[in-house]
Design a protein around this motif. Sequence first.
Motif, PDB file in Angstrom:
ATOM      1  N   LEU A  44      78.431-130.227  26.844  1.00 62.84           N
ATOM      2  CA  LEU A  44      78.197-130.647  28.218  1.00 62.84           C
ATOM      3  C   LEU A  44      78.820-129.693  29.231  1.00 62.84           C
ATOM      4  CD1 LEU A  44      78.710-134.503  27.908  1.00 62.84           C
ATOM      5  CD2 LEU A  44      76.559-133.268  28.164  1.00 62.84           C
ATOM      6  N   VAL A  45      79.976-129.142  28.914  1.00 65.29           N
ATOM      7  CA  VAL A  45      80.705-128.313  29.874  1.00 65.29           C
ATOM      8  C   VAL A  45      80.235-126.863  29.860  1.00 65.29           C
ATOM      9  CG1 VAL A  45      83.005-127.388  30.397  1.00 65.29           C
ATOM     10  CG2 VAL A  45      82.721-129.794  29.879  1.00 65.29           C
ATOM     11  N   ILE A  46      79.842-126.342  28.686  1.00 65.25           N
ATOM     12  CA  ILE A  46      79.525-124.922  28.581  1.00 65.25           C
ATOM     13  C   ILE A  46      78.033-124.667  28.428  1.00 65.25           C
ATOM     14  CG2 ILE A  46      79.846-122.859  27.181  1.00 65.25           C
ATOM     15  CD1 ILE A  46      82.646-123.896  26.538  1.00 65.25           C
ATOM     16  N   LEU A  47      77.413-125.279  27.462  1.00 63.21           N
ATOM     17  CA  LEU A  47      76.046-124.885  27.109  1.00 63.21           C
ATOM     18  C   LEU A  47      74.998-125.312  28.133  1.00 63.21           C
ATOM     19  CD1 LEU A  47      76.088-125.480  23.269  1.00 63.21           C
ATOM     20  CD2 LEU A  47      76.302-123.350  24.519  1.00 63.21           C
ATOM     21  N   ILE A  48      75.110-126.495  28.669  1.00 65.04           N
ATOM     22  CA  ILE A  48      74.098-126.942  29.640  1.00 65.04           C
ATOM     23  C   ILE A  48      74.162-126.115  30.928  1.00 65.04           C
ATOM     24  CG2 ILE A  48      73.373-128.875  31.093  1.00 65.04           C
ATOM     25  CD1 ILE A  48      73.931-130.696  28.737  1.00 65.04           C
ATOM     26  N   LEU A  53      72.014-121.613  34.311  1.00 62.36           N
ATOM     27  CA  LEU A  53      72.300-120.337  34.954  1.00 62.36           C
ATOM     28  C   LEU A  53      71.342-119.254  34.455  1.00 62.36           C
ATOM     29  CD1 LEU A  53      74.205-118.672  36.776  1.00 62.36           C
ATOM     30  CD2 LEU A  53      75.541-118.216  34.732  1.00 62.36           C
ATOM     31  N   ALA A  54      71.080-119.231  33.165  1.00 61.26           N
ATOM     32  CA  ALA A  54      70.153-118.238  32.614  1.00 61.26           C
ATOM     33  C   ALA A  54      68.743-118.456  33.136  1.00 61.26           C
ATOM     34  CB  ALA A  54      70.171-118.315  31.093  1.00 61.26           C
ATOM     35  N   GLU A  55      68.334-119.702  33.272  1.00 59.19           N
ATOM     36  CA  GLU A  55      66.996-119.964  33.807  1.00 59.19           C
ATOM     37  C   GLU A  55      66.900-119.573  35.274  1.00 59.19           C
ATOM     38  OE1 GLU A  55      63.831-123.614  34.237  1.00 59.19           O
ATOM     39  OE2 GLU A  55      65.388-123.690  32.706  1.00 59.19           O
ATOM     40  N   VAL A  59      64.376-116.681  36.884  1.00 57.87           N
ATOM     41  CA  VAL A  59      63.455-116.972  37.986  1.00 57.87           C
ATOM     42  C   VAL A  59      63.729-116.031  39.154  1.00 57.87           C
ATOM     43  CG1 VAL A  59      62.881-118.704  39.730  1.00 57.87           C
ATOM     44  CG2 VAL A  59      63.047-119.355  37.335  1.00 57.87           C
ATOM     45  N   GLN A  60      65.006-115.746  39.375  1.00 59.61           N
ATOM     46  CA  GLN A  60      65.387-114.897  40.507  1.00 59.61           C
ATOM     47  C   GLN A  60      65.000-113.434  40.279  1.00 59.61           C
ATOM     48  OE1 GLN A  60      69.597-114.882  41.282  1.00 59.61           O
ATOM     49  NE2 GLN A  60      69.228-115.097  43.466  1.00 59.61           N
ATOM     50  N   HIS A  61      65.090-112.958  39.058  1.00 59.40           N
ATOM     51  CA  HIS A  61      64.774-111.561  38.738  1.00 59.40           C
ATOM     52  C   HIS A  61      63.742-111.516  37.613  1.00 59.40           C
ATOM     53  CE1 HIS A  61      68.223-110.414  41.130  1.00 59.40           C
ATOM     54  NE2 HIS A  61      68.968-111.239  40.434  1.00 59.40           N
ATOM     55  N   PRO A  62      62.488-111.790  37.894  1.00 62.65           N
ATOM     56  CA  PRO A  62      61.495-111.867  36.812  1.00 62.65           C
ATOM     57  C   PRO A  62      61.114-110.515  36.227  1.00 62.65           C
ATOM     58  CG  PRO A  62      60.434-112.189  38.917  1.00 62.65           C
ATOM     59  CD  PRO A  62      61.906-112.118  39.187  1.00 62.65           C
ATOM     60  N   LEU A  63      61.260-109.425  36.967  1.00 67.54           N
ATOM     61  CA  LEU A  63      60.818-108.131  36.464  1.00 67.54           C
ATOM     62  C   LEU A  63      61.812-107.484  35.512  1.00 67.54           C
ATOM     63  CD1 LEU A  63      59.254-106.599  39.693  1.00 67.54           C
ATOM     64  CD2 LEU A  63      58.100-107.663  37.762  1.00 67.54           C
ATOM     65  N   LEU A  64      63.046-107.948  35.510  1.00 71.40           N
ATOM     66  CA  LEU A  64      64.040-107.333  34.641  1.00 71.40           C
ATOM     67  C   LEU A  64      63.728-107.566  33.176  1.00 71.40           C
ATOM     68  CD1 LEU A  64      67.382-108.045  36.511  1.00 71.40           C
ATOM     69  CD2 LEU A  64      66.097-105.941  36.402  1.00 71.40           C
TER      70      LEU A  64
END
Length: 80
Positions: A44-48, A53-55, A59-64
Amino acid sequence: MLKLVGIVLAFVLGYLTASNKLLTYLLQEKVVLYVMLGLTACFLVILIPLERLAEAESVQHPLLSMRTSAREHLQRRGSF
């Protein structure tokens, strides 16, 4: 990833409720309970938040994600 964790968790919980002796044993053992609580807290504290954050970054940098690697550049030039 989250679907896989949900499937594994559902399987484990279903198995525990199906075998009543194992469930009562696990409830009597405090060490197992603490380990399960620790793993749940870690999830709950780390993985979610890490998954969210990764998603957000994807979304913020789709071309990378579509960039070519150094190995691909070397193969295109014929150097590798």
